[in-house]
Structures are given as C-alpha cells and as structure tokens.
Design an enzyme around this catalytic site. Structure first.
Site, PDB file in Angstrom:
ATOM      1  N   HIS A 255       0.980  -1.100   0.065  1.00 34.86           N
ATOM      2  CA  HIS A 255       0.021  -0.036   0.067  1.00 34.86           C
ATOM      3  C   HIS A 255       0.893   1.291  -0.117  1.00 34.86           C
ATOM      4  O   HIS A 255       2.186   1.100  -0.094  1.00 34.86           O
ATOM      5  CB  HIS A 255      -1.025  -0.013   1.261  1.00 34.86           C
ATOM      6  CG  HIS A 255      -0.305  -0.281   2.474  1.00 34.86           C
ATOM      7  ND1 HIS A 255       0.408   0.665   3.052  1.00 34.86           N
ATOM      8  CD2 HIS A 255      -0.425  -1.421   3.414  1.00 34.86           C
ATOM      9  CE1 HIS A 255       1.054   0.158   4.409  1.00 34.86           C
ATOM     10  NE2 HIS A 255       0.581  -0.893   4.477  1.00 34.86           N
TER      11      HIS A 255
ATOM     12  N   GLY B  95       2.032   3.147   2.547  1.00 34.46           N
ATOM     13  CA  GLY B  95       2.734   3.117   3.520  1.00 34.46           C
ATOM     14  C   GLY B  95       4.084   2.422   2.823  1.00 34.46           C
ATOM     15  O   GLY B  95       5.244   2.972   3.006  1.00 34.46           O
ATOM     16  N   HIS B  96       3.854   1.391   2.314  1.00 39.17           N
ATOM     17  CA  HIS B  96       5.101   0.687   1.750  1.00 39.17           C
ATOM     18  C   HIS B  96       5.714   1.688   0.509  1.00 39.17           C
ATOM     19  O   HIS B  96       7.182   1.652   0.579  1.00 39.17           O
ATOM     20  CB  HIS B  96       4.705  -0.542   0.937  1.00 39.17           C
ATOM     21  CG  HIS B  96       4.322  -1.644   2.098  1.00 39.17           C
ATOM     22  ND1 HIS B  96       2.906  -1.988   1.921  1.00 39.17           N
ATOM     23  CD2 HIS B  96       4.815  -2.413   2.992  1.00 39.17           C
ATOM     24  CE1 HIS B  96       2.859  -3.118   2.877  1.00 39.17           C
ATOM     25  NE2 HIS B  96       3.887  -3.276   3.633  1.00 39.17           N
TER      26      HIS B  96
ATOM     27  N   GLN C 154       6.017 -15.606  12.443  1.00 38.03           N
ATOM     28  CA  GLN C 154       5.864 -14.398  13.169  1.00 38.03           C
ATOM     29  C   GLN C 154       4.367 -14.215  13.966  1.00 38.03           C
ATOM     30  O   GLN C 154       3.784 -13.453  14.093  1.00 38.03           O
ATOM     31  CB  GLN C 154       6.156 -13.170  12.898  1.00 38.03           C
ATOM     32  CG  GLN C 154       5.472 -12.625  11.454  1.00 38.03           C
ATOM     33  CD  GLN C 154       6.392 -11.387  10.998  1.00 38.03           C
ATOM     34  OE1 GLN C 154       7.301 -11.447  10.364  1.00 38.03           O
ATOM     35  NE2 GLN C 154       5.642 -10.231  11.075  1.00 38.03           N
TER      36      GLN C 154
ATOM     37  N   GLN D 134       8.462  -3.025  16.768  1.00 35.64           N
ATOM     38  CA  GLN D 134       9.263  -3.875  15.723  1.00 35.64           C
ATOM     39  C   GLN D 134      10.484  -3.101  15.404  1.00 35.64           C
ATOM     40  O   GLN D 134      11.728  -3.682  15.205  1.00 35.64           O
ATOM     41  CB  GLN D 134       8.435  -4.156  14.599  1.00 35.64           C
ATOM     42  CG  GLN D 134       9.171  -4.641  13.414  1.00 35.64           C
ATOM     43  CD  GLN D 134       8.191  -5.098  12.324  1.00 35.64           C
ATOM     44  OE1 GLN D 134       7.544  -6.258  12.467  1.00 35.64           O
ATOM     45  NE2 GLN D 134       8.281  -4.609  11.139  1.00 35.64           N
TER      46      GLN D 134
ATOM     47  N   ARG E 199      -3.571  -4.779   6.730  1.00 35.68           N
ATOM     48  CA  ARG E 199      -4.823  -5.280   7.420  1.00 35.68           C
ATOM     49  C   ARG E 199      -6.035  -4.637   7.182  1.00 35.68           C
ATOM     50  O   ARG E 199      -7.092  -5.004   7.498  1.00 35.68           O
ATOM     51  CB  ARG E 199      -4.689  -5.675   9.072  1.00 35.68           C
ATOM     52  CG  ARG E 199      -3.540  -6.631   9.321  1.00 35.68           C
ATOM     53  CD  ARG E 199      -3.168  -6.705  10.873  1.00 35.68           C
ATOM     54  NE  ARG E 199      -2.050  -7.386  11.072  1.00 35.68           N
ATOM     55  CZ  ARG E 199      -1.901  -8.793  11.135  1.00 35.68           C
ATOM     56  NH1 ARG E 199      -3.012  -9.269  11.474  1.00 35.68           N
ATOM     57  NH2 ARG E 199      -0.608  -9.310  11.692  1.00 35.68           N
TER      58      ARG E 199
HETATM   59  O1  PAF Z   1       6.577  -5.445   9.193  1.00 34.67           O
HETATM   60  C1  PAF Z   1       6.604  -6.552   8.158  1.00 34.67           C
HETATM   61  O2  PAF Z   1       5.923  -6.407   7.355  1.00 34.67           O
HETATM   62  C2  PAF Z   1       7.083  -7.698   8.850  1.00 34.67           C
HETATM   63  O3  PAF Z   1       7.110  -7.649  10.244  1.00 34.67           O
HETATM   64  C3  PAF Z   1       8.507  -8.041   8.237  1.00 34.67           C
HETATM   65  C4  PAF Z   1       9.512  -6.892   8.899  1.00 34.67           C
HETATM   66  C5  PAF Z   1       8.641  -8.047   6.847  1.00 34.67           C
HETATM   67  C6  PAF Z   1       9.088  -9.167   8.687  1.00 34.67           C
HETATM   68  O4  PAF Z   1       8.356 -10.290   8.342  1.00 34.67           O
END
Ligand code: PAF
Length: 279
Positions: free
Chosen positions: A34, A36-37, A61, A153, A187
């Site tokens: 999106h 943000g990315h 995760q 994170q 999400r």
């Molecule tokens: O933020 C994320 O999308 C994930 O936690 C990451 C850093 C790609 C690790 O899987």
C-alpha cells in the site's frame, strides 16, 4: 525489475552490485503493498543506487493460524506497485527456501520485546527477528527501511542489528495515514468501508491524549481509562492495550510526557490494528 526466488541468486546479485560500487537499500515486506510501503520504497530509492523489496509472509511471526491464513496475498498487484516506484529487485522466496527441512535456529530478542506486542503475541518478535536477519543475510543491504507504525518492531530490529553486529543502517520512516488519519496497514483491506471510517477514532484519540500530555504531564492510568471509555462507544471493538513507553528504551512509563510514546492495539471485530504517537 528483476524477480529472485532463491537466496543464492539474491546474494550473487547483491555481491555484483557492491563490487560495482552501488549501494543497496532494502524494504522487507509481507506483501499486500500500500502507500505506506510505497513511501518506504521512495525513501530507499532516494538514498541508494539500488532498491530491493522482499515479499514473504513469515509464518514464524504469526501466533495464530487463522491470522496467517487470512493475511492478504496479491503478488501480481504488488509487482506493479514495486515497478511503479522504481524498485530494482523483488525477492520472493518460498517457505521452503527460507525454512528448509531441518531449519531449527531462532533469534531470541531481549527486554525490548517483552511487553506490548511481545506480551500479547508470544514468540512474535523472535519470528520477526529471525526472518529479518535471514533476509538481511540474503540481500546484504547498506540500509533497511521500516515504518514507524510498527514502533516496537523498529526498536526490536535496531537492537538485534546492533547486538549481532550486522552492518546495516536501520531507517525508520514516518507512518503514512489515510485522509481520516488511520495508519495504513495491509490489515485495513479486511475492514468494511464503515469499519474503516470508525477505525479513524484510534488516531483521533491518540492525538487527544498526546495534546493533553503535551500541555501537562498525564498519568498512564488516566490515559488508559480515557481511551478505554471512548472506545466503548464503537461496538465490536476491544482494546488490547494502551501503553506509554520511553521512546528510546521502550520501557513502560507511568506518565506521558516529552520523550515518551503512547502505543495502542485495538481489535475491530477480528482485525487487529496498532498505532502510536510520540509526545
Ligand atoms: O513489518 C512487516 O511487514 C514484517 O514484520 C517484516 C518486517 C517484513 C518481517 O516479516
């Protein structure tokens, strides 16, 4: 734009780029890209000669099988977005490539991972740290870019990179929000239009709390009660946590004041949203 699926292809490409004197910026993602990315990609493109994006939904995760199952996947659309943002390589390893038979190692993250997300999602940050270190070893970037929406994170990754002497500059990029203030997240695509509108209350409340704390130091307990009360007006939501932490150490703080960050996690039906604001 090149697409690599194996770690060795990825490493070979990066070695050649380094030998040619090019710098590599890296944005790890789980796809469902999106704006943000896209902001992370732009930052990397601006600061490096080459940009690599990984797309890998990391089973390690997720502490809930249905969450992993429901995680949005849209590789073709993701490729278009990455190409439009001048990404040079998409690294899309398979699960077997990342976690082959016999894979048994894991990174255990220290105190920075023990509360908030770490408390409510046991094992989550060990899974994040493990995959990020594997990805950094595959891509060998000079700099890696992470969104500040995932505040804890970012702190976890900074501490792992520092503790394990990984030669990579970890860059935090400000959260991108929609017109109503909701932090962009993969999400969000699971929320109805109505729910998306309602979810903008999170950032509105964060702003209210931050303004209050900026004008006078406010106890964490007061803010927790306020946030919980206001969220009760939105049916089908559940507050998982409201915490105030020191912005650097992430240790819990008893009052919100300059140098602290307010972090929240809220369920909208079965979709879990997180956000934060620094004072
Ligand atoms: O933020 C994320 O999308 C994930 O936690 C990451 C850093 C790609 C690790 O899987």
């Amino acid at each position: 734009m090149r697409i690599f699926r194996s770690i060795s292809e990825m490493q070979d490409w990066s070695s050649v780029e380094h030998l040619a004197g090019n710098s590599i910026g890296f944005v790890p993602t789980m796809g469902a890209l999106h704006h943000g990315h896209a902001e992370l990609f732009s930052q990397s493109v601006k600061e490096n000669t080459r940009t690599v994006v990984s797309i890998f939904v990391n089973s390690l995760q997720f502490n809930n099988a249905s969450d992993l199952e429901a995680y949005p996947r849209q590789l073709e659309q993701d490729q278009v977005i990455a190409e439009q943002k001048d990404v040079d390589v998409i690294f899309v390893p398979t699960n077997d490539e990342m976690y082959p038979n016999g894979f048994a190692s894991s990174i255990s993250v220290g105190p920075v991972a023990q509360h908030m997300e770490g408390l409510h999602r046991p094992g989550h940050f060990d899974g994040v740290a493990t995959v990020v270190v594997k990805l950094l070893n595959a891509v060998m970037p000079d700099a890696a870019y992470f969104g500040r929406k995932d505040f804890q994170q970012l702190a976890v990754i900074r501490s792992v990179v520092r503790d394990l002497n990984i030669k990579c500059n970890v860059r935090g990029v400000p959260t991108v929000r929609n017109g109503m203030g909701l932090a962009l997240s993969s999400r969000n695509s699971r929320l109805s239009t109505n729910r998306l509108e309602q979810a903008s209350i999170i950032y509105a409340l964060l702003n209210d709390m931050a303004n209050q704390a900026r004008s006078s130091e406010t106890s964490t307990l007061t803010l927790q009660n306020q946030f919980n009360d206001r969220m009760k007006s939105v049916s089908g939501t559940k507050v998982e946590y409201v915490e105030v932490v020191d912005s650097d150490s992430l240790l819990p703080a008893t009052t919100a004041q300059k140098g602290t960050t307010i972090c929240v996690a809220v369920w909208f039906d079965d979709v879990r949203l997180i956000d934060n604001i620094s004072i």
